[in-house]
Design an enzyme around this catalytic site. Structure first.
Site, PDB file in Angstrom:
ATOM      1  N   ARG A  65      17.713  -8.892  -5.957  1.00  0.00           N
ATOM      2  CA  ARG A  65      18.307  -7.900  -5.215  1.00  0.00           C
ATOM      3  C   ARG A  65      20.009  -8.077  -4.991  1.00  0.00           C
ATOM      4  NH1 ARG A  65      17.115  -2.708  -4.101  1.00  0.00           N
ATOM      5  NH2 ARG A  65      16.903  -2.221  -1.744  1.00  0.00           N
ATOM      6  N   THR A 117      15.705   4.534 -10.268  1.00  0.00           N
ATOM      7  CA  THR A 117      15.323   2.953 -10.507  1.00  0.00           C
ATOM      8  C   THR A 117      14.604   3.119 -11.938  1.00  0.00           C
ATOM      9  OG1 THR A 117      15.045   2.595  -8.177  1.00  0.00           O
ATOM     10  CG2 THR A 117      13.767   1.278  -9.500  1.00  0.00           C
ATOM     11  N   THR A 162      17.515  -1.632 -10.608  1.00  0.00           N
ATOM     12  CA  THR A 162      17.816  -0.489  -9.819  1.00  0.00           C
ATOM     13  C   THR A 162      19.441  -0.393  -9.405  1.00  0.00           C
ATOM     14  OG1 THR A 162      17.267   1.375  -8.197  1.00  0.00           O
ATOM     15  CG2 THR A 162      17.303  -0.889  -7.678  1.00  0.00           C
ATOM     16  N   ASP A 171      19.881   1.394   1.423  1.00  0.00           N
ATOM     17  CA  ASP A 171      18.484   0.968   1.536  1.00  0.00           C
ATOM     18  C   ASP A 171      18.424   0.205   2.808  1.00  0.00           C
ATOM     19  OD1 ASP A 171      17.054   2.026  -0.189  1.00  0.00           O
ATOM     20  OD2 ASP A 171      17.126   0.370  -1.735  1.00  0.00           O
ATOM     21  N   GLY A 216      12.046   5.006  -5.387  1.00  0.00           N
ATOM     22  CA  GLY A 216      12.457   4.858  -4.125  1.00  0.00           C
ATOM     23  C   GLY A 216      11.059   4.562  -3.424  1.00  0.00           C
TER      24      GLY A 216
HETATM   25  N1  GLY Z   1      16.600   1.192  -4.328  1.00  0.00           N
HETATM   26  C1  GLY Z   1      15.087   1.620  -4.195  1.00  0.00           C
HETATM   27  C2  GLY Z   1      14.238   0.514  -3.706  1.00  0.00           C
HETATM   28  O1  GLY Z   1      14.736  -0.761  -3.855  1.00  0.00           O
HETATM   29  O2  GLY Z   1      13.387   0.753  -2.986  1.00  0.00           O
END
Ligand code: GLY
Length: 561
Positions: free
Chosen positions: A97, A372, A390, A414, A465
């Site tokens: 991430r 994503t 994503t 986010d 999302g």
């Molecule tokens: N950007 C969408 C997620 O990570 O939930």
């Protein structure tokens, strides 16, 4: 030697893939299968399997290929999560991430009155988190890969250098986002062309090809250090961004303990925080497990009510407790505790939609694009890999790094820019997900693998999302409760509730008006999005063959051998 490998690989690849691949949505194969959101990337993954690569090799190659052929979500400028399971019982979860840059701070998207400045966390260089995908793929390859790293990246280099024919869906999307690309990019790039895109046009990304070549030759140092890092730094200086050389140098991908959920005869292996997906999926399954869903007709409003009421409670918990576990104490055990989940549903009333304001987060023990893309791979050894990756929104921040050719994510959205203020998915958060330097923003991505008798049998996941969690949840129930075959389970209609806003989202083409009325009558306000999620799933079948299924909702397709 490396050069020779490159040439021989390109010959092989050219021979098998020239022209627009016409791949099926669903097909059974003998020795392995991949499903991804774009035919070119699907073909790259399947070729890697054919060349003797394993599921992780194929997944790495797909991730880089998607950065070229599916630039609205595939990426090297974003991040994601991977779930791995093999026949020997090994399971792993990889977190790549994005992170907040060191110069980020909690009020960075607020004006002097403390209000969120519209679009500031969504577009432009300030919306980007430090990208994680390249480090993530390098980690996955180091631990599980079998083919040489550069061999997995060369197909992407070729696709970027020579171009590929875009699908109709892609042409429409590129046209739709044209103004935004022109607004947020000072220097021309592949995305700022003013031509009207149409199906079959060849999309060439020369700067991206050079960046990918540096990654192929130097590994992650070809991205986080040297020329690419210098280009990022220069770009940030010119465009008021804050990602610094140090942010890139220090970025790390992390192996985490996967979440394992027992559900009837199955084990569901999925992603822990900083994704909310795994915990939420676990809570949802525990909240509905005892409700004998298999006896309730698929189109009975009662089924909608049970699932939606569980979803509301889970998203209320999500907004309160979930954030980066390296920064906040997430009460994982408490939230997933069976008794806690059963108690959360104790005020559930059949055929009555509880209004949003009457539901709050619970008190667990140990207290805290929609774009994503997802791809799944199964190899001949019985290993499954499930990756969701994503840029956040379509094409992320709309910004291409000058001279490096890749799109930057807008993942900073986010985070919770201000407690209680919804992000682009309408999701709200609290202190647990506030911006802090080096912290990972909360995600909903839910790459998942299902095991039976300790053997991995399904891998699946979805974009969408905040709707990712409920998409995966419903496909899992279609498989495990309704015993649908994989194709049906993936393509069946879906719905979504996320507590706030107090709306039930029903796909456009499902349910007639009289059914909608029945849901109105029990208290649901309805929204009709075109579709929810887009699942890419693979299965290792009982006879040892491999099935791949791409969702009818996208360009997703299967290939194998
Ligand atoms: N950007 C969408 C997620 O990570 O939930």
């Amino acid at each position: 030697m490396k050069h020779l490998l490159f040439i021989s690989y390109l010959c092989f690849y050219t021979f098998v893939s020239w022209g627009q691949p016409n791949l099926p949505k669903s097909q059974i194969f003998e020795k392995g299968v991949v499903v991804s959101a774009h035919p070119e990337a699907t073909l790259v993954g399947s070729n890697i399997l054919k060349m003797g690569g394993n599921a992780v090799d194929a997944a790495v190659a797909i991730q880089f290929a998607l950065a070229v052929v599916y630039p609205n979500a595939g990426n090297i400028g974003g991040g994601g999560f991977m779930i791995y399971a093999d026949k020997k019982g090994n399971i792993s979860a990889l977190d790549f991430r994005e992170k907040a840059p060191l110069k980020a701070h909690k009020d960075m998207y607020l004006d002097e009155k403390g209000e969120v400045i519209k679009n500031k966390s969504l577009y432009g260089s300030l919306a980007a988190g430090v990208p994680g995908s390249v480090k993530g793929m390098a980690e996955a390859h180091k631990k599980y890969g079998s083919l040489p790293w550069e061999q997995l990246i060369f197909p992407a280099v070729k696709l970027a250098k020579e171009g590929y024919p875009i699908t109709e869906r892609q042409a429409n999307l590129l046209n739709e986002y044209k103004e935004r690309f022109l607004k947020y990019n000072q220097t021309p790039n592949a995305f700022t062309s003013t031509k009207a895109w149409k199906k079959g046009d060849i999309f060439i990304q020369s700067d991206l090809a050079q960046t990918l070549l540096r990654i192929a030759k130097k590994g992650p140092n070809g991205f986080y250090k040297g020329k690419t890092a210098r280009l990022v730094r220069k770009h940030m200086k010119r465009n008021n961004g804050i990602i610094a050389t140090k942010d890139l140098k220090n970025y790390n991908a992390v192996w985490r303990q996967p979440i394992e959920i027992s559900y009837k005869d199955y084990k569901v292996i999925t992603m822990p925080p900083p994704s909310s997906g795994g915990i939420a999926l676990g809570q949802l399954l525990k909240m509905v497990e005892s409700r004998s869903l298999e006896k309730i007709a698929f189109e009975d409003p009662l089924r909608y009510n049970i699932l939606a009421e569980a979803e509301k409670r889970v998203y209320a918990d999500r907004s309160k407790y979930l954030g980066d576990p390296d920064f906040v104490k997430v009460p994982l055990q408490g939230l997933m505790d069976s008794l806690y989940c059963t108690n959360r549903m104790s005020n559930f009333v059949e055929m009555h939609a509880t209004p949003q304001q009457e539901i709050n987060y619970g008190m667990p023990e140990g207290y805290e694009s929609t774009e994503t893309t997802h791809f799944s791979v199964a190899d001949k050894n019985g290993t499954l890999v499930s990756i969701t990756t994503t840029l956040n929104g379509n094409y992320g921040s709309s910004v291409v790094v000058e001279g490096a050719g890749f799109l930057l994510n807008n993942e900073m959205d986010d985070f919770s820019a201000k407690p209680g203020t919804p992000n682009m998915f309408g999701l709200i958060g609290s202190k647990a997900n506030q911006i802090e330097p080096n912290k990972r923003m909360l995600s909903s991505m839910t790459p998942t693998i299902i095991k039976k008798d300790n053997m991995p049998i399904f891998a699946l996941g979805s974009p969408g999302g905040g709707t990712i969690i409920t998409t995966v949840f419903q496909v899992v129930l279609n498989l495990l409760e309704y015993k649908m075959d994989l194709e049906k389970a993936v393509n069946k209609s879906r719905f979504h509730h996320q507590w706030t806003p107090d709306l039930l989202f029903l796909e456009q083409n499902q349910n007639d008006e009289s059914f909608v009325k029945r849901l109105n009558n029990i208290g649901y306000k309805i929204e009709r999005p075109n579709f929810l999620g887009c699942v890419g799933a693979v299965q290792i079948r009982e006879d040892g063959t491999f099935l791949g299924v791409g969702d009818k909702r996208g360009d997703d397709c299967a290939a194998g051998f």
